[in-house]
Scaffold this active site. Structure first.
Site, PDB file in Angstrom:
ATOM      1  N   HIS A 266       0.831  -1.200   0.000  1.00 56.61           N
ATOM      2  CA  HIS A 266       0.000   0.000   0.000  1.00 56.61           C
ATOM      3  C   HIS A 266       0.871   1.259   0.000  1.00 56.61           C
ATOM      4  CE1 HIS A 266      -3.027  -2.916   1.438  1.00 56.61           C
ATOM      5  NE2 HIS A 266      -3.903  -2.088   0.906  1.00 56.61           N
TER       6      HIS A 266
ATOM      7  N   ASP B  29      -3.951  -5.766  -8.458  1.00 56.77           N
ATOM      8  CA  ASP B  29      -4.253  -5.178  -7.156  1.00 56.77           C
ATOM      9  C   ASP B  29      -4.562  -3.702  -7.410  1.00 56.77           C
ATOM     10  OD1 ASP B  29      -4.596  -4.898  -4.440  1.00 56.77           O
ATOM     11  OD2 ASP B  29      -2.689  -5.811  -3.903  1.00 56.77           O
TER      12      ASP B  29
END
Length: 922
Positions: A171, A244
């Site tokens: 992230h 993702d």
């Protein structure tokens, strides 16, 4: 090909922009994030209405839709499921998540996690993975997928080619996977290989994996080698390949808008998830097609694949969604039961298992300590199951608080420690600092302990557990369900079969975990497990509340069990008329004459089995100092059946009053030599007056035997006889032979000696004798004058301990693995006497009348073999061998005025008992 992010709770301008993107660019789907179920339903319907081609709605719902939406029960983490080792639990979790998704109009769940978490320091996967064993992960991931498919929802394995050995969070940055290719293929890719034909979609991770593609800083999600060559060509995957989230830092930094999305398409991904700027991404992809970087054929293949899966989930037409019963549908009762089962089977016990299950005979002084936060479940359950003292250690790094607790623990034999891990995130060091780690280590090395790790199991690596006299119980979550599941194992209510699905500490390796068997004791269960219709139990609630509303009692406890399973245990109302403190299931009530069966009769039964007493034993052999001829020659059976002709009762206290007040001849307002019998707060009776009570009973006229006349006298005398025969104080004999071996937590005389006043329900305001509110002292005046310990009254208890005694009797004298009585002894004492038409009583126990009495004390459904007793304070216990039903009702109907007869006028106890029978199925 684009699937964009949608947030709930935004303004109309935000949603109008989403409408525009859907209508202008014909995007393929949306992924919802934080919000409410109702709002998501409305938005889904709105967006589907705007779309020319139905949208594929997606949700990241690894632990069910509760991962993103409020008001919904959450599924366990995948590592918690992995700890069970049972693929059926993974299937059920997938099915529930799928049903929740389907109800919301969600077609694709970005789950399960197929990463093999080999790195305990992994900051982003951790407990999201099923474990660190590739075989386990493959098995569980496949079962989870099957569950989703059963619910007509698509599943997505993630994060290819494996995020389990990462040391950083994608992230925020691009993790580098340093694992060699052999380990990647044999371990990290194994779950994907095993489920390649069953997976609808595979999500590619933002990971730099040099063993597979050496292109510097190129994420696997953007690598043609990893996506097209390895996943699509070599592994033969035919489903959807999804990136993702492209707005994660791990995807990289673009040199122009849409560059990363172009790279994702070129790599071979079908769905570009959460592009940073959807419009810029679309224009960039179109330019790439125009320039020949991407062919129309490639675009067509991606689109056809997406459309095929849309058709699979029924998107040949736009769905119609309903808000009606939405929250009920998302929180079905069966979901809660299944989740509880997973929590229970995931409990993993390591270390010294001689400490589990807890044995009060071995460690009578138990300290229960909740670290970092209070835990009401821990407090209540430990008070129900053990004679425990509860502590909170909220700031373990506060040296004053810690040292006070450590000093106090010198009194105890065993500590039950609940370590509430402050944070689930490894990146935050689980919310621990050096000071509280050190404090916790001091605590768990202070004395023998059972430590529950509530939260992320990997946090246990921060603690140093002793190699002996320390057991670790992994509960995997920090919530009440996890607490309850762990405590059920610790106190022997349930067995344990969990195994560590990963290495979580230096001495806690993958695969560890002991298999423990449950003890044969009463257990808590769902009504359906006991063969009871849960809907019909609403009548029990209604009757119990009726008694409060109509003034029969301020509060009560009601317990119902069947065949060893407690299917109903509730507390109602307030402790007192003032209504300041709600009744808790752990509160103690004065059980009055129920003492006769919970204490005196048990002791007589034991002496009967030992051959020291029999039905024909005369009282002169039990208590030789008696002089009354008829009393001396009264047989034990007649005393126990209340047919010896004894007088019912006498107000012994009246002779000790002067002008209506306790006389200073007999009482002192303070404890002093000669005045050591506490009858109430700041009121002590002369020691020698107990002999006067026995003498008064001895001198009272005894009528002809044979007729039933309920009397306290015989049971008062039997207590002294039991002490003479056993050479032990009555409470000590009971504790040693019954209460402690059975694991009774609350049952005792004179509870103020070791129970907080706030846990004891008050009885009457005594205006005749003691001139005060009676609380913590026995209500019965005679029992009070006998030091609070008598054979006819004096015991205090919560409902569960009484139920345990009744269950022991139903289980033919056996409980907790100990044989307390022979079957024939119980049958003898709980059967009718020779003339039940004249006297329905058993030996000590009450029985149903041969001819039912309207509005009587025993409900009409109770079988002739059933038995029990009632108490003056508003208490009642009953057990039925035929139905397996146990009923316990505790109240303080005598508060504030003992003349209150409403409980009998409303027939509360009998009606609840009857309702319980009527709830039994078949």
């Amino acid at each position: 090909m684009l699937n964009i992010r949608v947030m709930s709770g935004k303004d109309e301008k935000y949603y109008s922009n989403i409408d525009r993107i859907i209508q202008t660019y014909a995007i393929g789907g949306v992924t919802f994030f934080k919000g409410t179920p109702t709002e998501q339903i409305l938005l889904t319907q709105r967006f589907q209405d705007k779309a020319k081609v139905p949208l594929m709605i997606a949700l990241d719902a690894e632990t069910g839709v509760a991962m993103r939406l409020d008001s919904v029960i959450a599924l366990p983490d995948m590592m918690q499921i992995g700890a069970t080792g049972d693929a059926m639990h993974a299937f059920v979790a997938g099915r529930i998540a799928g049903e929740q998704c389907h109800r919301l109009g969600v077609h694709l769940n970005y789950a399960p996690v197929a990463d093999v978490n080999t790195n305990p320091a992994n900051p982003v996967i951790g407990q999201r993975a099923f474990g660190e064993d590739a075989l386990l992960v493959a098995k569980m991931a496949g079962a989870y997928l099957d569950g989703l498919h059963r619910s007509r929802v698509l599943g997505c394995l993630k994060h290819f080619p494996g995020h389990g050995d990462a040391e950083s969070d994608s992230h925020y940055t691009l993790p580098v996977i340093k694992t060699d290719s052999a380990k990647i293929y044999n371990q990290h890719l194994f779950p994907f290989y095993e489920n390649i034909s069953n997976a609808d979609a595979i999500m590619t991770g933002h990971l730099f994996v040099p063993a597979l593609d050496t292109t510097i800083k190129l994420p696997a999600s953007l690598s043609p080698v990893i996506v097209s060559e390895i996943l699509r060509a070599r592994m033969g995957f035919r489903g959807l390949i999804i990136t993702d989230a492209m707005d994660m830092k791990g995807a990289g930094k673009a040199t122009y808008p849409g560059e990363l999305e172009v790279q994702a398409v070129k790599a071979g991904n079908d769905i570009i998830l959460l592009p940073q700027n959807p419009e810029e991404a679309i224009w960039a992809i179109l330019r790439a097609v125009d320039s020949g970087q991407i062919t129309l054929q490639e675009i067509d293949e991606h689109c056809k694949r997406i459309l095929a899966f849309k058709y699979t989930v029924g998107l040949w037409e736009k769905p119609a969604l309903s808000k009606q019963n939405l929250l009920t549908d998302l929180n079905k009762q069966e979901y809660g039961t299944s989740i509880k089962n997973i929590y229970q089977d995931a409990i993993t016990v390591c270390g010294d298992t001689t400490l589990i299950p807890y044995r009060p005979v071995k460690h009578p002084r138990l300290a229960v300590i909740s670290v970092f936060q209070p835990n009401l479940t821990l407090q209540e359950y430990s008070w129900l199951m053990a004679d425990a003292t509860y502590f909170n250690l909220l700031k373990p790094d506060d040296s004053t608080e810690l040292n006070q607790l450590l000093d106090t623990l010198n009194y105890f034999d065993l500590a039950l420690i609940a370590l509430h891990i402050p944070s689930k995130f490894q990146s935050k060091d689980y919310g621990l600092n050096a000071q509280n780690k050190a404090a916790c280590n001091l605590l768990i090395n202070k004395l023998p302990n059972i430590t529950i790790i509530l939260g992320n199991g990997y946090a246990s690596g921060n603690f140093t557990f002793p190699s002996q006299k320390s057991a670790q119980v992994f509960a995997w979550q920090n919530n009440s369900l996890a607490t309850e599941a762990a405590l059920r194992v610790i106190f022997g209510e349930r067995g344990a079969s969990g195994r560590l699905p990963a290495t979580v500490g230096p001495k806690l390796s993958m695969g560890e975990g002991f298999k423990l068997e449950a003890r044969p004791i009463l257990i808590f269960s769902e009504p359906s497990e006991a063969g009871v219709n849960p809907d019909k139990l609403a009548m029990v609630d209604q009757i119990a509340m009726e008694g409060i509303q109509k003034g029969a009692y301020p509060g009560c406890q009601v317990l119902l069990a069947r065949n060893g399973k407690i299917f109903y245990y509730k507390a109602f109302g307030m402790q007192d008329a003032a209504g300041t403190t709600p009744v808790s299931k752990t509160d103690l009530y004065d059980i009055a004459s129920v003492t006769k069966v919970a204490a005196t009769t048990l002791a007589i039964m034991r002496l009967y089995e030992e051959g020291k007493l029999n039905d024909e034993t005369p009282m002169k052999e039990i208590l030789p100092q008696l002089h009354n001829h008829r009393l001396r020659n009264s047989h034990l059976a007649d005393i126990l059946r209340h047919q010896a002709g004894l007088y019912p009762w006498l107000p012994f206290y009246k002779k000790t009053l002067t002008n209506g007040e306790p006389s200073s001849v007999y009482y002192s307002k303070q404890f002093q030599p000669g005045f050591e019998i506490p009858v109430a707060q700041n009121l002590y009776l002369r020691n020698d007056y107990i002999d006067s009570i026995i003498s008064t009973i001895d001198q009272t006229r005894v009528r002809a035997k044979g007729n039933f006349v309920y009397s306290d006298f015989g049971f008062i005398l039997l207590k002294f006889g039991i002490e003479r025969i056993t050479h032990q104080p009555f409470p000590e004999y009971l504790e040693e032979n019954f209460y402690r071996p059975m694991g009774l937590a609350s049952m005792r005389f004179n509870p103020l000696e070791n129970i907080q006043l706030k846990r004891i329900a008050p009885t009457s305001i005594d205006t005749e004798f003691r001139k005060q509110l009676i609380r913590g002292y026995v209500h019965d005046p005679a029992a009070a004058m006998l030091g609070g310990v008598s054979g006819h009254a004096g015991l205090f208890s919560h409902a569960l301990d009484l139920a345990r005694i009744m269950q022991m009797l139903l289980w033919e004298g056996k409980y907790n693995g100990i044989q307390f009585f022979k079957t024939e002894t119980i049958k003898h004492f709980t059967s009718y006497g020779p003339h039940p038409e004249k006297n329905r009583r058993g030996l000590g126990f009450d029985k149903p009348p041969i001819q039912p009495i309207p509005e009587g004390m025993v409900c009409k459904a109770a079988s002739p073999r059933s038995f029990g007793h009632s108490g003056f304070t508003g208490t009642y216990v009953w057990a039925d061998p035929d139905s397996g039903l146990i009923f316990v009702f505790l109240s303080n109907r005598v508060h504030p005025n003992e003349d209150n007869k409403i409980i009998n006028q409303l027939n509360i106890r009998t009606r609840i008992h009857q309702a319980a029978y009527e709830a039994i199925e078949n």
